[in-house]
Design an enzyme around this catalytic site. Structure first.
Site, PDB file in Angstrom:
ATOM      1  N   ARG A  75       0.843  -1.189   0.000  1.00  0.00           N
ATOM      2  CA  ARG A  75       0.000   0.000   0.000  1.00  0.00           C
ATOM      3  C   ARG A  75       0.882   1.244   0.000  1.00  0.00           C
ATOM      4  O   ARG A  75       1.975   1.246   0.532  1.00  0.00           O
ATOM      5  CB  ARG A  75      -0.910   0.027   1.230  1.00  0.00           C
ATOM      6  CG  ARG A  75      -2.137  -0.867   1.123  1.00  0.00           C
ATOM      7  CD  ARG A  75      -3.039  -0.742   2.334  1.00  0.00           C
ATOM      8  NE  ARG A  75      -2.366  -1.162   3.551  1.00  0.00           N
ATOM      9  CZ  ARG A  75      -1.845  -0.342   4.451  1.00  0.00           C
ATOM     10  NH1 ARG A  75      -1.942   0.973   4.300  1.00  0.00           N
ATOM     11  NH2 ARG A  75      -1.247  -0.814   5.519  1.00  0.00           N
ATOM     12  N   TYR A 203      -1.352  -3.421  -6.964  1.00  0.00           N
ATOM     13  CA  TYR A 203      -1.130  -4.235  -5.779  1.00  0.00           C
ATOM     14  C   TYR A 203      -2.204  -4.107  -4.697  1.00  0.00           C
ATOM     15  O   TYR A 203      -2.589  -2.994  -4.329  1.00  0.00           O
ATOM     16  CB  TYR A 203       0.230  -3.890  -5.150  1.00  0.00           C
ATOM     17  CG  TYR A 203       0.753  -5.028  -4.301  1.00  0.00           C
ATOM     18  CD1 TYR A 203       1.438  -6.085  -4.891  1.00  0.00           C
ATOM     19  CD2 TYR A 203       0.513  -5.085  -2.940  1.00  0.00           C
ATOM     20  CE1 TYR A 203       1.889  -7.158  -4.142  1.00  0.00           C
ATOM     21  CE2 TYR A 203       0.959  -6.154  -2.178  1.00  0.00           C
ATOM     22  CZ  TYR A 203       1.650  -7.184  -2.783  1.00  0.00           C
ATOM     23  OH  TYR A 203       2.089  -8.235  -2.053  1.00  0.00           O
ATOM     24  N   LYS A 212      -9.704  -2.232   1.324  1.00  0.00           N
ATOM     25  CA  LYS A 212      -9.462  -1.076   2.195  1.00  0.00           C
ATOM     26  C   LYS A 212     -10.250   0.148   1.734  1.00  0.00           C
ATOM     27  O   LYS A 212     -10.768   0.913   2.542  1.00  0.00           O
ATOM     28  CB  LYS A 212      -7.968  -0.772   2.289  1.00  0.00           C
ATOM     29  CG  LYS A 212      -7.150  -1.923   2.911  1.00  0.00           C
ATOM     30  CD  LYS A 212      -7.688  -2.277   4.252  1.00  0.00           C
ATOM     31  CE  LYS A 212      -7.259  -3.586   4.855  1.00  0.00           C
ATOM     32  NZ  LYS A 212      -5.928  -3.941   5.101  1.00  0.00           N
ATOM     33  N   ALA A 255      -0.033  -6.410   9.101  1.00  0.00           N
ATOM     34  CA  ALA A 255       1.072  -7.338   9.384  1.00  0.00           C
ATOM     35  C   ALA A 255       1.419  -7.405  10.867  1.00  0.00           C
ATOM     36  O   ALA A 255       2.584  -7.483  11.251  1.00  0.00           O
ATOM     37  CB  ALA A 255       2.304  -7.000   8.537  1.00  0.00           C
ATOM     38  N   CYS A 256       0.385  -7.356  11.714  1.00  0.00           N
ATOM     39  CA  CYS A 256       0.600  -7.475  13.163  1.00  0.00           C
ATOM     40  C   CYS A 256      -0.216  -8.605  13.774  1.00  0.00           C
ATOM     41  O   CYS A 256      -0.495  -8.601  14.981  1.00  0.00           O
ATOM     42  CB  CYS A 256       0.299  -6.153  13.852  1.00  0.00           C
ATOM     43  SG  CYS A 256       1.537  -4.891  13.468  1.00  0.00           S
ATOM     44  N   LYS A 258      -3.395 -10.386  12.663  1.00  0.00           N
ATOM     45  CA  LYS A 258      -4.834 -10.673  12.598  1.00  0.00           C
ATOM     46  C   LYS A 258      -5.116 -12.051  11.996  1.00  0.00           C
ATOM     47  O   LYS A 258      -5.866 -12.839  12.564  1.00  0.00           O
ATOM     48  CB  LYS A 258      -5.571  -9.598  11.777  1.00  0.00           C
ATOM     49  CG  LYS A 258      -5.708  -8.263  12.499  1.00  0.00           C
ATOM     50  CD  LYS A 258      -6.483  -7.238  11.681  1.00  0.00           C
ATOM     51  CE  LYS A 258      -5.851  -6.941  10.344  1.00  0.00           C
ATOM     52  NZ  LYS A 258      -4.488  -6.397  10.400  1.00  0.00           N
ATOM     53  N   ARG A 373       2.238 -12.142  -0.521  1.00  0.00           N
ATOM     54  CA  ARG A 373       0.897 -12.479  -0.010  1.00  0.00           C
ATOM     55  C   ARG A 373       0.295 -13.678  -0.724  1.00  0.00           C
ATOM     56  O   ARG A 373       0.704 -14.042  -1.823  1.00  0.00           O
ATOM     57  CB  ARG A 373      -0.029 -11.272  -0.208  1.00  0.00           C
ATOM     58  CG  ARG A 373       0.443 -10.015   0.526  1.00  0.00           C
ATOM     59  CD  ARG A 373      -0.570  -9.514   1.473  1.00  0.00           C
ATOM     60  NE  ARG A 373      -0.041  -8.491   2.378  1.00  0.00           N
ATOM     61  CZ  ARG A 373      -0.641  -8.165   3.519  1.00  0.00           C
ATOM     62  NH1 ARG A 373      -1.763  -8.736   3.888  1.00  0.00           N
ATOM     63  NH2 ARG A 373      -0.118  -7.250   4.310  1.00  0.00           N
ATOM     64  N   ARG A 404       2.223  -3.582  17.684  1.00  0.00           N
ATOM     65  CA  ARG A 404       3.522  -4.253  17.695  1.00  0.00           C
ATOM     66  C   ARG A 404       4.467  -3.339  18.457  1.00  0.00           C
ATOM     67  O   ARG A 404       4.968  -2.357  17.920  1.00  0.00           O
ATOM     68  CB  ARG A 404       3.978  -4.438  16.245  1.00  0.00           C
ATOM     69  CG  ARG A 404       5.275  -5.189  16.037  1.00  0.00           C
ATOM     70  CD  ARG A 404       5.618  -5.201  14.551  1.00  0.00           C
ATOM     71  NE  ARG A 404       4.857  -6.171  13.794  1.00  0.00           N
ATOM     72  CZ  ARG A 404       5.261  -7.416  13.535  1.00  0.00           C
ATOM     73  NH1 ARG A 404       6.433  -7.830  13.961  1.00  0.00           N
ATOM     74  NH2 ARG A 404       4.506  -8.235  12.840  1.00  0.00           N
ATOM     75  N   TYR A 497       1.288 -16.740  18.667  1.00  0.00           N
ATOM     76  CA  TYR A 497       0.550 -17.697  17.827  1.00  0.00           C
ATOM     77  C   TYR A 497      -0.471 -18.488  18.667  1.00  0.00           C
ATOM     78  O   TYR A 497      -1.261 -17.879  19.383  1.00  0.00           O
ATOM     79  CB  TYR A 497       1.529 -18.591  17.065  1.00  0.00           C
ATOM     80  CG  TYR A 497       2.486 -17.774  16.221  1.00  0.00           C
ATOM     81  CD1 TYR A 497       2.060 -17.191  15.034  1.00  0.00           C
ATOM     82  CD2 TYR A 497       3.807 -17.532  16.632  1.00  0.00           C
ATOM     83  CE1 TYR A 497       2.918 -16.410  14.262  1.00  0.00           C
ATOM     84  CE2 TYR A 497       4.673 -16.755  15.861  1.00  0.00           C
ATOM     85  CZ  TYR A 497       4.219 -16.209  14.675  1.00  0.00           C
ATOM     86  OH  TYR A 497       5.058 -15.439  13.929  1.00  0.00           O
TER      87      TYR A 497
HETATM   88  P1  GTP Z   1      -2.559  -7.634   7.274  1.00  0.00           P
HETATM   89  O1  GTP Z   1      -3.061  -8.667   6.319  1.00  0.00           O
HETATM   90  O2  GTP Z   1      -1.463  -6.800   6.702  1.00  0.00           O
HETATM   91  O3  GTP Z   1      -3.640  -6.774   7.817  1.00  0.00           O
HETATM   92  O4  GTP Z   1      -1.782  -8.423   8.469  1.00  0.00           O
HETATM   93  P2  GTP Z   1      -2.295  -9.288   9.731  1.00  0.00           P
HETATM   94  O5  GTP Z   1      -2.631  -8.379  10.847  1.00  0.00           O
HETATM   95  O6  GTP Z   1      -3.321 -10.268   9.316  1.00  0.00           O
HETATM   96  O7  GTP Z   1      -0.944 -10.037  10.161  1.00  0.00           O
HETATM   97  P3  GTP Z   1      -0.537 -11.595  10.052  1.00  0.00           P
HETATM   98  O8  GTP Z   1      -1.390 -12.474  10.907  1.00  0.00           O
HETATM   99  O9  GTP Z   1      -0.443 -11.945   8.623  1.00  0.00           O
HETATM  100  O10 GTP Z   1       0.919 -11.568  10.700  1.00  0.00           O
HETATM  101  C1  GTP Z   1       1.938 -10.718  10.211  1.00  0.00           C
HETATM  102  C2  GTP Z   1       3.270 -11.134  10.732  1.00  0.00           C
HETATM  103  O11 GTP Z   1       3.286 -11.158  12.160  1.00  0.00           O
HETATM  104  C3  GTP Z   1       3.681 -12.541  10.271  1.00  0.00           C
HETATM  105  O12 GTP Z   1       5.023 -12.526   9.871  1.00  0.00           O
HETATM  106  C4  GTP Z   1       3.493 -13.386  11.505  1.00  0.00           C
HETATM  107  O13 GTP Z   1       4.367 -14.461  11.528  1.00  0.00           O
HETATM  108  C5  GTP Z   1       3.735 -12.408  12.653  1.00  0.00           C
HETATM  109  N1  GTP Z   1       2.934 -12.777  13.848  1.00  0.00           N
HETATM  110  C6  GTP Z   1       1.612 -13.050  13.868  1.00  0.00           C
HETATM  111  N2  GTP Z   1       1.200 -13.399  15.116  1.00  0.00           N
HETATM  112  C7  GTP Z   1       2.295 -13.327  15.910  1.00  0.00           C
HETATM  113  C8  GTP Z   1       2.512 -13.564  17.315  1.00  0.00           C
HETATM  114  O14 GTP Z   1       1.605 -13.910  18.077  1.00  0.00           O
HETATM  115  N3  GTP Z   1       3.783 -13.376  17.769  1.00  0.00           N
HETATM  116  C9  GTP Z   1       4.797 -12.977  16.944  1.00  0.00           C
HETATM  117  N4  GTP Z   1       6.003 -12.808  17.475  1.00  0.00           N
HETATM  118  N5  GTP Z   1       4.626 -12.763  15.613  1.00  0.00           N
HETATM  119  C10 GTP Z   1       3.396 -12.932  15.110  1.00  0.00           C
HETATM  120  C1  SPV Z   2      -3.105  -4.379   5.072  1.00  0.00           C
HETATM  121  O1  SPV Z   2      -2.126  -3.728   4.661  1.00  0.00           O
HETATM  122  O2  SPV Z   2      -3.647  -4.127   6.178  1.00  0.00           O
HETATM  123  C2  SPV Z   2      -3.628  -5.503   4.277  1.00  0.00           C
HETATM  124  C3  SPV Z   2      -3.066  -5.718   2.937  1.00  0.00           C
HETATM  125  O3  SPV Z   2      -4.517  -6.185   4.729  1.00  0.00           O
HETATM  126  S1  SPV Z   2      -3.736  -4.637   1.748  1.00  0.00           S
HETATM  127  O4  SPV Z   2      -4.830  -5.322   1.063  1.00  0.00           O
HETATM  128  O5  SPV Z   2      -2.662  -4.340   0.789  1.00  0.00           O
HETATM  129  O6  SPV Z   2      -4.235  -3.450   2.379  1.00  0.00           O
HETATM  130 MN    MN Z   3      -5.107  -5.528   6.836  1.00  0.00          MN
END
Ligand code: GTP
Ligand code: SPV
Ligand code: MN
Length: 588
Positions: A75, A203, A212, A255-256, A258, A373, A404, A497
């Site tokens: 993004r 993308y 979004k 990427a935190c 979800k 992704r 994070r 996790y």
């Molecule tokens: P978006 O799709 O961008 O909104 O991301 P998301 O919030 O769904 O994040 P996702 O679950 O894909 O995790 C993103 C990163 O964080 C990955 O590299 C995971 O391995 C890492 N991660 C997820 N959960 C944990 C956790 O409980 N502990 C740690 N240390 N890392 C985690």
């Molecule tokens: C995010 O960045 O929070 C995502 C990926 O879920 S995107 O669809 O690129 O926004």
């Molecule tokens: Mn997201």
């Protein structure tokens, strides 16, 4: 070229498509019906043009790789605009452009942009088919990749046109990949017109306009006027050994965690407990007739982060992406299978990296892009909730905010009340990730994980959250978590996790009023022994460190929140600043 299709006679739609076609001047126009036949045809076309690369059909049946332009991998927040007549309606945290200026600027780019290309008209629904709360969008795009992703991520095709019938009530989304020049990249939102114009990126969130752009930025704007919330939240259900189901929604920034939390498998200690996924990224929250808050996931698939996904961290995601999945910017093994950093097993000696270049083990470059992704259908998820298509959604007992943060923020904390919970969400901060372009690892305020996704002034958004209390007689309890705290050596203190179930269990017990808690200056925390640590092979001191609240760190935290609040000036709800001041005064 006047438009014709047997799929719809909707004059508003056909008129708009004609107008856009006159501007973009495509060679041909294709209305998408969303059938399997169409998917096969477009996939073959994409393969023939090198847009999709077939993967090993034994290991990953029905799966394809897409490599995006290396300048177009995430993004782009600096190119994302909210276009309202008044700058103040967008607020200080959004880029703003006046609608007339934005339309003029983008017309210049869209003009003739689809010469030699096909214009796809993609009708889609965000939310369950037939639900009065669902939103219909039409995305016009020149990208086959976008069409194939939209077919996974939304309810796409004829069903959407049938639902639209002859109404004019649809989001008008115009997307053109253009020449993928970062200097000519704009993601513009026109909330008053229910329109989105996106140019110059192919993308994810920049180009899949239902996600979004519609479900969060336009959605949050609609939610404000209609009395509901559009949030960057996963939704999950937990069934306890007695069969009682409880639903929670959690907002973590991009990427935190979800997707991981939404697909979690509880540790062995929790035999008889089951988790179900309702959604992994977006929640629409409305007040139900019973006075509770109900959540719907508007999406139909997952656009998930590949790196870090493996059989230990997220086995359900691994099963979900085992077939009929589009991978973007991952690496490829010699036998045509996918690979990314953090996948199970040995690192292969040789790979083809995300740019299509040879890669050798030990290279300092990443083989997969950090924001690579997968796009996978929700129906692939082995723990998919049976309520995903339920127009009512699921009743939410707890809302969780989590960033994070390597310091300061404890593993878990419960707010004293709704307003204090809104304060916790509003002051959330998180280290930036590869999900957006720009530096990573920089701590920034990301209120409710919605900083990049709020389609109006964030101060008004806070007020809307505060106002929701009066609308929800039985509100969910609000919590804050942090899976990412580190020790002095930079190692994560909490295993995360599946083990996050241990924290979730406490949250459920609190939501059901089953356990007491310890009051601190900043919120309720678990009493000694109330987080079940049995079977966990980390020393209790490590958990103590993860749950610790350090007054000095919090003093710095509370003081630094002021600058964030101050930028909203008079618009900032006083309630939240008073809570901040009260917490700070209790410290001294
Ligand atoms: P978006 O799709 O961008 O909104 O991301 P998301 O919030 O769904 O994040 P996702 O679950 O894909 O995790 C993103 C990163 O964080 C990955 O590299 C995971 O391995 C890492 N991660 C997820 N959960 C944990 C956790 O409980 N502990 C740690 N240390 N890392 C985690
Ligand atoms: C995010 O960045 O929070 C995502 C990926 O879920 S995107 O669809 O690129 O926004
Ligand atoms: Mn997201």
């Amino acid at each position: 070229m006047p438009t014709s299709t047997t799929l719809t006679t909707n004059k508003h739609l056909l008129g708009w498509v004609d107008e856009m076609a006159a501007m973009c001047q495509p060679d041909s126009i294709v209305f998408c019906d969303g059938t399997e036949d169409e998917r096969k045809r477009l996939t073959e076309l994409a393969v023939s043009k090198g847009i999709l690369i077939p993967l090993n059909a034994q290991k990953h049946p029905g799966c394809y790789l897409h490599r995006s332009n290396p300048n177009d991998v995430a993004r782009v927040e600096h190119c994302t605009f909210i276009c309202t007549p008044e700058k103040d309606s967008a607020g200080p945290t959004n880029n703003w452009m006046a609608p007339a200026e934005a339309y003029t600027k983008l017309k210049g780019l869209f003009e003739g942009s689809m010469k030699g290309r096909t214009m796809y008209v993609v009708p889609y629904v965000m939310g369950p088919l037939g639900s009065e709360h669902s939103k219909i969008g039409i995305e016009i795009t020149d990208s086959v990749y976008v069409v194939l992703n939209m077919q996974i991520m939304t309810r796409m095709g004829k069903a959407a046109l049938d639902m639209l019938a002859d109404k004019d009530d649809f989001n008008r989304g115009l997307h053109c990949t253009g020449d993928v020049n970062p200097d000519r990249r704009y993601i513009c939102h026109f909330p008053q017109d229910n329109a989105i114009w996106s140019f110059g990126s192919g993308y994810g969130g920049n180009a899949l306009l239902g996600k979004k752009c519609l479900s969060l930025r336009i959605g949050s704007y609609l939610g404000k006027s209609e009395g509901w919330l559009a949030e960057h939240m996963l939704i999950l259900g937990v069934e306890d050994p007695d069969g009682t189901k409880t639903y929670v929604a959690a907002a973590f920034p991009s990427a935190c965690g979800k997707t991981n939390f939404a697909m979690m498998i509880p540790p062995r200690r929790f035999a008889g407990w089951r988790v179900f996924t309702v959604g992994d990224d977006i929640a629409w929250l409305r007040v139900g007739e019973d006075g509770r808050l109900w959540a719907v996931n508007p999406e139909n698939g997952y656009f998930g982060v590949a790196p870090g996904t493996n059989m230990k961290s997220n086995p359900n995601a691994m099963k979900t992406i085992s077939k009929n999945t589009i991978f973007t910017n991952v690496a490829v093994t010699k036998d045509g299978d996918v690979w990314w950093e953090g996948l199970d097993g040995e690192v292969p000696d040789e790979l083809t990296d995300w740019k299509g270049q040879p890669w050798k083990k030990g290279s300092t470059e990443k083989a997969a892009h950090p924001n690579s992704r997968f796009t996978a259908p929700a129906s692939n998820n082995p723990i998919l909730s049976s309520h995903v298509n339920d127009p009512r959604g699921v009743p939410i007992s707890a809302i969780i905010f989590g960033g994070r943060r390597s310091t300061t923020i404890p593993l878990v904390m419960q707010s004293f009340n709704w307003a204090h919970g809104v304060y916790l969400g509003s002051t959330m901060a998180s280290e930036t990730t590869a999900a957006a372009t720009g530096a990573t690892g920089v701590v920034r305020r990301d209120p409710m994980a919605m900083l990049p996704f709020t389609g109006y002034n964030v101060a008004d958004y806070f007020q809307h959250w505060l106002n929701m209390q009066r609308r929800v007689p039985y509100p969910p309890k609000i919590f804050m978590v942090n899976w990412f705290r580190k020790n002095a050596a930079g190692k994560f203190l909490w295993p995360g996790y599946g083990d996050n179930m241990r924290v979730l269990k406490w949250i459920l017990d609190r939501a059901h009023g089953k356990v007491g808690a310890q009051e601190t200056l900043f919120g309720w925390v678990p009493k000694q022994g109330h987080i079940d640590l049995s079977g966990l092979d980390i020393p209790p001191e490590t958990v103590d460190e993860a749950t610790n609240i350090d007054d000095n760190e919090w003093k710095i935290e509370l003081e630094s929140q002021k600058a964030f609040y101050d930028q909203f000036g008079e618009r900032m709800p006083r309630t939240l600043e008073l809570i901040r001041q009260q917490l700070l005064s209790r410290l001294s």
